[in-house]
Design an enzyme around this catalytic site. Structure first.
Site, PDB file in Angstrom:
ATOM      1  N   LYS A 103      21.776  90.014 -50.477  1.00 47.93           N
ATOM      2  CA  LYS A 103      21.888  91.402 -50.965  1.00 47.93           C
ATOM      3  C   LYS A 103      21.446  92.364 -49.871  1.00 47.93           C
ATOM      4  CE  LYS A 103      18.485  93.191 -53.644  1.00 47.93           C
ATOM      5  NZ  LYS A 103      17.903  94.448 -53.186  1.00 47.93           N
ATOM      6  N   ASN A 104      20.303  92.098 -49.250  1.00 47.54           N
ATOM      7  CA  ASN A 104      19.716  93.065 -48.325  1.00 47.54           C
ATOM      8  C   ASN A 104      20.375  93.057 -46.954  1.00 47.54           C
ATOM      9  OD1 ASN A 104      18.135  93.828 -50.396  1.00 47.54           O
ATOM     10  ND2 ASN A 104      16.277  92.802 -49.669  1.00 47.54           N
TER      11      ASN A 104
ATOM     12  N   ARG B 130      17.915 103.035 -54.777  1.00 43.51           N
ATOM     13  CA  ARG B 130      17.214 103.821 -53.765  1.00 43.51           C
ATOM     14  C   ARG B 130      17.574 103.366 -52.359  1.00 43.51           C
ATOM     15  NH1 ARG B 130      14.028 102.289 -50.827  1.00 43.51           N
ATOM     16  NH2 ARG B 130      13.105 104.322 -50.524  1.00 43.51           N
TER      17      ARG B 130
ATOM     18  N   CYS C 101      10.364 103.941 -56.756  1.00 41.97           N
ATOM     19  CA  CYS C 101      10.939 102.908 -57.617  1.00 41.97           C
ATOM     20  C   CYS C 101       9.768 102.164 -58.244  1.00 41.97           C
ATOM     21  CB  CYS C 101      11.821 101.978 -56.818  1.00 41.97           C
ATOM     22  SG  CYS C 101      10.837 100.899 -55.793  1.00 41.97           S
TER      23      CYS C 101
ATOM     24  N   ARG D  18       8.492 105.355 -52.472  1.00 41.28           N
ATOM     25  CA  ARG D  18       9.213 104.731 -51.360  1.00 41.28           C
ATOM     26  C   ARG D  18       9.543 105.836 -50.360  1.00 41.28           C
ATOM     27  NH1 ARG D  18      11.536  99.838 -53.181  1.00 41.28           N
ATOM     28  NH2 ARG D  18      12.225  99.400 -51.073  1.00 41.28           N
ATOM     29  N   PRO D  19       8.572 106.211 -49.524  1.00 39.68           N
ATOM     30  CA  PRO D  19       8.771 107.331 -48.592  1.00 39.68           C
ATOM     31  C   PRO D  19       9.882 107.037 -47.590  1.00 39.68           C
ATOM     32  CG  PRO D  19       6.766 106.128 -48.053  1.00 39.68           C
ATOM     33  CD  PRO D  19       7.292 105.550 -49.347  1.00 39.68           C
ATOM     34  N   ILE D  20      10.492 108.088 -47.073  1.00 32.34           N
ATOM     35  CA  ILE D  20      11.534 107.913 -46.042  1.00 32.34           C
ATOM     36  C   ILE D  20      11.200 108.727 -44.792  1.00 32.34           C
ATOM     37  CG2 ILE D  20      13.411 107.358 -47.662  1.00 32.34           C
ATOM     38  CD1 ILE D  20      14.339 110.299 -47.390  1.00 32.34           C
ATOM     39  N   ASP D  21       9.916 109.058 -44.639  1.00 30.26           N
ATOM     40  CA  ASP D  21       9.488 109.881 -43.497  1.00 30.26           C
ATOM     41  C   ASP D  21       9.857 109.234 -42.159  1.00 30.26           C
ATOM     42  OD1 ASP D  21       7.537 107.994 -44.505  1.00 30.26           O
ATOM     43  OD2 ASP D  21       6.244 108.655 -42.872  1.00 30.26           O
TER      44      ASP D  21
ATOM     45  N   ASP E 101       8.906  90.158 -50.814  1.00 32.52           N
ATOM     46  CA  ASP E 101       9.872  89.871 -51.879  1.00 32.52           C
ATOM     47  C   ASP E 101       9.639  88.501 -52.503  1.00 32.52           C
ATOM     48  OD1 ASP E 101      12.727  91.554 -50.335  1.00 32.52           O
ATOM     49  OD2 ASP E 101      10.928  92.272 -51.346  1.00 32.52           O
TER      50      ASP E 101
ATOM     51  N   ARG F 298      20.334  92.810 -60.487  1.00 37.07           N
ATOM     52  CA  ARG F 298      20.494  93.554 -59.218  1.00 37.07           C
ATOM     53  C   ARG F 298      20.451  92.594 -58.039  1.00 37.07           C
ATOM     54  NH1 ARG F 298      16.746  98.717 -58.833  1.00 37.07           N
ATOM     55  NH2 ARG F 298      17.827  98.709 -56.831  1.00 37.07           N
TER      56      ARG F 298
HETATM   57  C1  EPZ Z   1      13.616  96.508 -47.632  1.00 42.47           C
HETATM   58  O1  EPZ Z   1      13.162  97.696 -48.262  1.00 42.47           O
HETATM   59  C2  EPZ Z   1      14.185  95.641 -48.733  1.00 42.47           C
HETATM   60  N1  EPZ Z   1      15.296  96.340 -49.393  1.00 42.47           N
HETATM   61  C3  EPZ Z   1      13.083  95.335 -49.752  1.00 42.47           C
HETATM   62  O2  EPZ Z   1      13.629  94.433 -50.710  1.00 42.47           O
HETATM   63  C4  EPZ Z   1      11.931  94.628 -49.040  1.00 42.47           C
HETATM   64  O3  EPZ Z   1      10.896  94.414 -49.968  1.00 42.47           O
HETATM   65  C5  EPZ Z   1      11.437  95.523 -47.889  1.00 42.47           C
HETATM   66  O4  EPZ Z   1      12.539  95.811 -47.002  1.00 42.47           O
HETATM   67  C6  EPZ Z   1      10.333  94.857 -47.076  1.00 42.47           C
HETATM   68  O5  EPZ Z   1      10.814  93.667 -46.550  1.00 42.47           O
HETATM   69  C7  EPZ Z   1      16.511  96.349 -48.801  1.00 42.47           C
HETATM   70  O6  EPZ Z   1      16.702  95.802 -47.725  1.00 42.47           O
HETATM   71  C8  EPZ Z   1      17.608  97.021 -49.552  1.00 42.47           C
HETATM   72  P1  EPZ Z   1      10.535  99.042 -45.564  1.00 42.47           P
HETATM   73  P2  EPZ Z   1      12.755  98.982 -47.358  1.00 42.47           P
HETATM   74  O7  EPZ Z   1      11.114 100.328 -45.103  1.00 42.47           O
HETATM   75  O8  EPZ Z   1      13.661  99.081 -46.198  1.00 42.47           O
HETATM   76  C9  EPZ Z   1       6.849 102.020 -45.920  1.00 42.47           C
HETATM   77  C10 EPZ Z   1      14.274  93.700 -52.832  1.00 42.47           C
HETATM   78  O9  EPZ Z   1      13.564  93.163 -53.652  1.00 42.47           O
HETATM   79  N2  EPZ Z   1       7.768 103.070 -45.429  1.00 42.47           N
HETATM   80  O10 EPZ Z   1      10.477  97.881 -44.613  1.00 42.47           O
HETATM   81  O11 EPZ Z   1      12.631 100.147 -48.257  1.00 42.47           O
HETATM   82  C11 EPZ Z   1       7.219 101.530 -47.318  1.00 42.47           C
HETATM   83  O12 EPZ Z   1       6.653 102.386 -48.301  1.00 42.47           O
HETATM   84  C12 EPZ Z   1      13.799  94.909 -52.051  1.00 42.47           C
HETATM   85  O13 EPZ Z   1      15.421  93.270 -52.502  1.00 42.47           O
HETATM   86  C13 EPZ Z   1       7.248 104.331 -45.125  1.00 42.47           C
HETATM   87  O14 EPZ Z   1       6.049 104.590 -45.269  1.00 42.47           O
HETATM   88  O15 EPZ Z   1      11.298  98.540 -46.876  1.00 42.47           O
HETATM   89  C14 EPZ Z   1       6.633 100.148 -47.349  1.00 42.47           C
HETATM   90  O16 EPZ Z   1       5.253 100.252 -47.660  1.00 42.47           O
HETATM   91  C15 EPZ Z   1      12.546  95.468 -52.674  1.00 42.47           C
HETATM   92  N3  EPZ Z   1       8.094 105.294 -44.671  1.00 42.47           N
HETATM   93  C16 EPZ Z   1       6.776  99.660 -45.906  1.00 42.47           C
HETATM   94  O17 EPZ Z   1       7.006 100.838 -45.118  1.00 42.47           O
HETATM   95  C17 EPZ Z   1       9.441 105.070 -44.490  1.00 42.47           C
HETATM   96  O18 EPZ Z   1      10.157 105.997 -44.044  1.00 42.47           O
HETATM   97  C18 EPZ Z   1       7.929  98.716 -45.665  1.00 42.47           C
HETATM   98  O19 EPZ Z   1       9.083  99.342 -46.166  1.00 42.47           O
HETATM   99  C19 EPZ Z   1       9.946 103.785 -44.817  1.00 42.47           C
HETATM  100  C20 EPZ Z   1       9.092 102.803 -45.273  1.00 42.47           C
END
Ligand code: EPZ
Length: 419
Positions: free
Chosen positions: A24-25, A94, A118, A123-126, A308, A400
């Site tokens: 999926k990811n 998201r 979520c 889930r910040p995107i900064d 995960d 999902r």
């Molecule tokens: C991906 O999410 C996966 N989703 C998640 O899987 C997975 O848990 C995660 O990576 C970690 O491996 C997809 O690929 C669609 P991150 P993502 O950005 O990209 C913080 C599932 O079950 N962060 O690596 O959103 C964030 O809050 C899903 O399939 C910021 O602070 O994860 C987290 O604490 C759930 N600012 C950490 O970084 C940002 O701009 C890691 O998040 C982005 C992230």
């Protein structure tokens, strides 16, 4: 329409073979990449999941023509006219944020609403936004809507991420693939899904090197072209089936996986006392001995133990002899399975980043509710081990990330059905 539920008669050990779908990811960012040129992309081994249907709906809303034939999806992106993702579609999934980089690559404009938090927490995107600005994107945030624009091609940049965010790394790769020059991402995410996206972008004409390492370089091109790609196996689904064998004291041959993506996950199941035997594209796991507690498990960035897999392993540890501790370092609110597993007779105390699991002799069936995708999968595992009947509601979360989980598990002896 009454929402369907899963019904499980637990207490049976699983035996047999099970096949794992495409990841999926990995399929989500690759489908986003398919709109970056005007041709037709062919994506094989694309899982039939609700999140993938959401991605196809986003592509169609932007003007793509999407077609699915079994596991193969074709995306004809000739007439991409739109550049906006509706709030409804953003709320549906998201991780649609990964379309931002792809849409900007194609149309130099993108409007989308902030992806809501979520179930796992805010889930910040900064990190995404800061990086895209370095590539020349102008971003106006107004009442929860992001209005992003580029004047001409993205410029190359040297970007150091504050933490190896998977989504941010993917967004930068997607935009930099059409950039003018070579973009460098330092402290990049190293997940296998990054490598899968890199190989797809390279097959479309970008030059991506270093994927899977801390530093990824993307030499952009103005003329990306269509290509075909086979999505990598889903390592989290594979881990889920390993958990099903472990918690039911069974043994499974898990086919269509890449064991080299799963060393940290396989190590935890071995620490629990399972026999884990990886082959080139499958893993044999046997759990004939009682499970042992694992003193401390810490989730971290790849190649460490994946967040995960944390709810999956939490479920299996409910039946392990002794006390286990899990430290969740990635998401703020990712112990949603604990309360529901406790309703099945588990003994889990979760507080902040730490969950302590006291192994119990037996779990007993109850009505439980999925609160997020992987917590829902953990409840399926709990139900497989619990004596009696377990009913799981809110199974849309499970759909999902899992292609009809009940069909795969029934084929290995589980008594599970959807009603
Ligand atoms: C991906 O999410 C996966 N989703 C998640 O899987 C997975 O848990 C995660 O990576 C970690 O491996 C997809 O690929 C669609 P991150 P993502 O950005 O990209 C913080 C599932 O079950 N962060 O690596 O959103 C964030 O809050 C899903 O399939 C910021 O602070 O994860 C987290 O604490 C759930 N600012 C950490 O970084 C940002 O701009 C890691 O998040 C982005 C992230």
């Amino acid at each position: 329409m009454l929402e369907s539920k899963l019904y499980i008669e637990g207490g049976r050990s699983l035996q047999g073979e099970i096949s794992v779908s495409g990841a999926k990811n990995s399929s989500l960012p690759i489908l986003a990449a398919a709109l970056m040129h005007g041709g037709t992309s062919v994506i094989h081994n694309c899982p039939t999941l609700s999140d993938v249907y959401s991605a196809l709906r986003i592509l169609s809303s932007l003007g793509c023509k999407c077609k699915r034939e079994g596991k193969t999806v074709t995306v004809d992106a000739k007439n991409v006219t739109g550049c906006e993702i509706s709030e409804a579609l953003m709320r549906e999934m998201r991780s649609s944020i990964v379309f931002l980089g792809a849409i900007l690559s194609r149309t130099h404009r993108c409007r989308l609403s902030f992806p809501g938090g979520c179930e796992l927490g805010p889930r910040p995107i900064d990190i995404h936004l800061h990086a895209l600005k370095k590539l020349g994107v102008k971003i106006i945030e107004d009442h929860g809507v992001l209005d992003c624009s580029l004047t001409g091609r993205p410029q190359a940049a040297d970007i150091t991420l504050p933490l190896p965010s998977v989504g941010a790394t993917e967004n930068i790769m997607l935009l930099a693939a059409t950039g003018d020059g070579t973009t460098v991402i330092r402290n990049a995410a190293k997940e296998p899904e990054i490598c899968d996206l890199a190989s797809f972008l390279t097959s479309c004409g970008a030059q991506v090197t270093g994927a899977g390492s801390t530093t990824v370089c993307i030499k952009g091109t103005e003329s990306l072209h269509p290509s075909a790609h086979t999505v990598m196996p889903d390592r989290i689904v594979a881990a889920t089936y390993m958990g099903a064998a472990a918690i039911t004291g069974g043994e499974l041959m898990i086919n269509h996986v890449t064991p080299s993506d799963m060393y940290s996950t396989m190590a935890v199941f071995e620490q629990m006392g399972c026999g884990v035997y990886p082959y080139s594209d499958r893993i044999f796991i046997t759990a004939k001995k009682p499970l042992k507690a694992v003193k401390t498990i810490r989730t971290t960035f790849y190649p460490g133990f994946p967040t995960d897999c944390q709810p999956i392993v939490m479920a299996a540890l409910c039946k392990a002899k002794g006390t286990s501790m899990i430290v969740e370092n990635i998401f703020e609110n990712r112990f949603r399975a604990a309360d529901e597993l406790n309703r099945l007779g588990a003994d889990i105390k979760a507080e902040g980043k730490v969950a302590v699991i006291e192994g119990v002799k037996a779990l007993s069936g109850a009505s439980v509710m999925a609160h997020d995708l992987r917590a829902g999968a953990a409840l399926v595992l709990g139900g497989l081990a619990a004596e009696g009947t377990t009913t799981i509601s809110n199974i849309a979360y499970i759909d999902r990330g899992y292609e009809s989980i009940e069909r795969e598990l029934s084929a290995c002896g589980a008594l599970i059905k959807r009603m």
